[in-house]
Design a protein around this motif. Sequence first.
Motif, short mmCIF file in Angstrom:
data_model
loop_
_atom_site.label_atom_id
_atom_site.label_comp_id
_atom_site.label_asym_id
_atom_site.label_seq_id
_atom_site.Cartn_x
_atom_site.Cartn_y
_atom_site.Cartn_z
N ARG A 194 6.28 -8.11 0.55
CA ARG A 194 6.48 -8.15 2.00
C ARG A 194 5.93 -6.92 2.68
NH1 ARG A 194 12.40 -8.85 3.31
NH2 ARG A 194 12.81 -7.69 1.41
N ALA A 195 5.64 -5.87 1.89
CA ALA A 195 5.06 -4.65 2.45
C ALA A 195 3.93 -4.19 1.53
CB ALA A 195 6.11 -3.56 2.57
N LEU A 196 2.86 -3.70 2.15
CA LEU A 196 1.72 -3.17 1.41
C LEU A 196 1.44 -1.76 1.92
CD1 LEU A 196 -0.77 -3.38 -0.46
CD2 LEU A 196 -1.99 -4.43 1.48
N ILE A 197 1.39 -0.82 0.99
CA ILE A 197 1.05 0.56 1.30
C ILE A 197 -0.26 0.87 0.59
CG2 ILE A 197 1.76 2.98 1.14
CD1 ILE A 197 4.69 1.90 0.92
N LEU A 198 -1.30 1.12 1.36
CA LEU A 198 -2.61 1.46 0.79
C LEU A 198 -2.75 2.97 0.73
CD1 LEU A 198 -4.93 -1.10 2.60
CD2 LEU A 198 -4.26 -1.08 0.18
N THR A 199 -3.22 3.46 -0.40
CA THR A 199 -3.44 4.90 -0.58
C THR A 199 -4.85 5.10 -1.13
OG1 THR A 199 -2.63 4.99 -2.85
CG2 THR A 199 -0.99 5.26 -1.10
N LEU A 211 4.37 -3.28 -2.41
CA LEU A 211 3.24 -3.01 -3.28
C LEU A 211 2.50 -1.79 -2.76
CD1 LEU A 211 1.48 -3.89 -5.67
CD2 LEU A 211 0.17 -5.31 -4.06
N VAL A 212 2.34 -0.79 -3.63
CA VAL A 212 1.56 0.40 -3.33
C VAL A 212 0.26 0.26 -4.10
CG1 VAL A 212 1.51 2.92 -3.35
CG2 VAL A 212 3.71 1.73 -3.17
N ALA A 213 -0.87 0.37 -3.40
CA ALA A 213 -2.14 0.06 -4.05
C ALA A 213 -3.28 0.93 -3.55
CB ALA A 213 -2.49 -1.41 -3.79
N THR A 214 -4.26 1.10 -4.43
CA THR A 214 -5.54 1.67 -4.01
C THR A 214 -6.45 0.48 -3.67
OG1 THR A 214 -6.34 1.75 -6.28
CG2 THR A 214 -5.32 3.77 -5.39
#
Length: 155
Positions: A78-83, A130-133
């Motif tokens: 439900r949430a995506l954090i792009l790094t 989800l934390v993703a590159t």
Amino acid sequence: MSFDTLGLMPELTRALAEQGYASPTPVQAEAIPLALAGRDLMAGAQTGTGKTAAFSLPLLQRLSTTTGASAGSHKRPRALILTPTRELAAQVHDSLRAYGKRLRLRSGTVFGGVGMQPQIEMLRRGVDILVATPGRLIDHLERRSADLSGIDILV
């Protein structure tokens, strides 16, 4: 000013106290109430000023108090954090786990430099956050091992 005055739920303020955080930084004091109100925002501040908590705390609270399209039995994030880097992805994920340890939310990371299969299995089991590159996320999207159709929050 304390974190209690920002409108954060007790589970989050307790976790912050356990982490040794007594009062919000300027970026946290400004961003947290706006994010809790559902506002879009963009903030910039130097390294070490608490930007991760500024977006993570409202995100955790919102996800724990609402049911989105992918909540419950669904497994889509439900949430995506792009790094930009895997090091930052791991750091953000560690912070999410520390702040949200009293919440029933699942999070995971996807980034390059490690095998895909454990990430595929984690995505199959399902996560709320989800934390993703970007590069590895694209790999998962192309393989159809990631489904972003339930994203309500993008950082």
